[in-house]
Scaffold this active site. Structure first.
Site, short mmCIF file in Angstrom:
data_model
loop_
_atom_site.label_atom_id
_atom_site.label_comp_id
_atom_site.label_asym_id
_atom_site.label_seq_id
_atom_site.Cartn_x
_atom_site.Cartn_y
_atom_site.Cartn_z
N ASP A 88 -41.25 -19.93 -42.73
CA ASP A 88 -41.32 -18.61 -42.10
C ASP A 88 -42.73 -18.26 -41.64
O ASP A 88 -42.92 -17.47 -40.72
CB ASP A 88 -40.86 -17.51 -43.08
CG ASP A 88 -39.76 -17.92 -44.03
OD1 ASP A 88 -39.66 -19.11 -44.35
OD2 ASP A 88 -39.01 -17.04 -44.48
N ASP A 112 -46.67 -12.07 -44.98
CA ASP A 112 -45.93 -11.44 -43.88
C ASP A 112 -46.69 -10.33 -43.18
O ASP A 112 -46.13 -9.63 -42.32
CB ASP A 112 -44.57 -10.96 -44.38
CG ASP A 112 -43.65 -12.15 -44.67
OD1 ASP A 112 -43.69 -13.11 -43.90
OD2 ASP A 112 -42.92 -12.11 -45.68
N1 GLY Z 1 -39.18 -14.38 -43.89
C1 GLY Z 1 -38.19 -14.08 -44.85
C2 GLY Z 1 -36.83 -14.37 -44.40
O1 GLY Z 1 -36.61 -14.92 -43.33
O2 GLY Z 1 -35.92 -14.03 -45.15
#
Ligand code: GLY
Length: 381
Positions: A159, A98
């Site tokens: 994600d 992330d």
């Molecule tokens: N990227 C983590 C979530 O959407 O919870």
């Protein structure tokens, strides 16, 4: 979903004012600290910058500043950027993919808005750290855990689509194709394996890191391994078109259209998705953050479809219908003590974490969606 347009410019501006004033009201609390990933009873505690969600506040500051500049906002942006730089120097909780979310909305956004040289450098340093998670054999970025963690090796998640723009930025700025090549390999494998035959999506998928062969899909935040986690589908609807804008592969647009059609066909009457698309009625919670992300995705997707394609108008109308639903029934207008924007988000239902709360990303994408509807916006992604 109908084909008419419902939202006037005045109504969007009225909503942006609501968002803007909320941000101004939060400047003192979140000067160097950030809102936690999720609220507690619709109030975000102020926490140190160490989570995957901490770019969303500065992302909102950039959006606010681009709407109506205010030196109080700029002052906080500058302070927050210093915190992001320190986090990168010390690699504070950056052992995950992330980094893309974090540094696209802080450093890249600042460079795009203000051409700040130090922000460009910060974004390039962050891209280098993200590259450490690329597994050549598997051709993907490992989502979670240390790269030596056998349980997590070869695991990609939907994600991650939103982490790839940082890599495209790095290749564009440096001229080094390494970042783009890795991002392209990842997004093509995500397209191939995270999307099921019926155009629902797995949340996560494991590749074999020795052979590069596909293994199996599994959920982490969805209802079950074979259900469709609403926010995962939203990350796909938005993330594939973003990669299209950087690498020009039109099959990514086709994929996003299919994902959008699946999503829109699995909504309840008020168009605000349940936290997993398996549910379409009943007492389960909604996930308003999935709705906000989807609106951004539908608008991005529609931009790239030709005028002659009926889907273009359909997705624009659907985006308006969803955001209207959020505006009318899912904001904190009725909760004056709240420092968030969207109520009824869900972080992780299986873990009982952040269920029926404001979410840092839901608020950001709500503001981005309104911005996209308000004016032609130069993306941070
Ligand atoms: N990227 C983590 C979530 O959407 O919870």
């Amino acid at each position: 979903m109908g084909g008419s347009y419902m939202l006037s410019k005045e109504r969007i501006e009225e909503e942006i004012e609501f968002v803007y004033q909320k941000i101004i009201g939060n400047l003192t609390t979140f000067e160097t600290l950030v809102p936690a990933a999720v609220s507690t009873d619709y109030v975000y505690p102020a926490v140190e910058n160490a989570d995957w969600t901490d770019g969303f506040w500065i992302g909102m500051l950039h959006l606010a500043q681009s709407y109506r500049p205010d030196e109080r906002i700029q002052k906080v942006i500058t302070k927050q950027l210093a915190v992001f730089s320190n986090r990168l120097d010390k690699e504070i909780v950056l052992n995950h993919h992330d980094i893309g979310f974090l540094y696209s909305l802080s450093a890249v956004a600042d460079y795009r808005e203000n051409k700040t040289v130090s922000s460009r450098e910060m974004a390039l340093r962050a891209a280098k750290v993200l590259m450490r998670r690329y597994n050549e054999n598997a051709g993907i970025f490992q989502a979670w855990g240390d790269v030596t963690d056998k349980e997590q090796q070869g695991r990609m998640i939907i994600d991650c689509n939103m982490n790839l723009p940082l890599l495209y930025f790095a290749s564009n700025e440096t001229g080094d194709p390494m970042y783009r090549k890795a991002a392209e390999s990842h997004v093509k494998l995500a397209q191939k394996y995270l999307i099921r035959e019926d155009f629902s999506t797995f949340h996560t998928y494991y590749m074999d890191i020795q052979t590069g062969k596909p293994r199996f899909g599994a959920t982490a935040q969805g209802f079950s391994d074979d259900s469709c986690w609403a926010r995962g589908q939203a990350w796909g609807i938005y993330g594939f078109p973003i990669s299209f804008t950087h690498i020009g592969d039109t099959t990514l647009l086709d994929a996003a259209c299919h994902l959008a059609d699946y999503y829109l066909a699995h909504l309840p009457a008020d168009k605000i998705a349940y936290w997993d698309l398996f549910f379409q009625s009943g007492a389960e919670e909604r996930d308003t953050s999935a709705s906000a992300i989807t609106v951004c995705g539908l608008l991005e997707l529609a931009k790239h479809l030709p005028l002659t394609d009926g889907k273009k108008q359909r997705y624009e109308a659907a985006a308006e219908e969803i955001i209207l639903g959020l505006m009318e029934s899912y904001t904190t207008r009725n909760y004056p003590e709240s420092n968030g924007l969207l109520v009824q988000g869900v972080y992780s239902k299986p873990n009982g974490n952040g269920v029926n709360e404001c979410t840092a990303w839901g608020d950001y994408f709500y503001f981005e969606a309104l911005t996209r509807l308000h004016r032609s916006w130069s993306t941070y992604w």
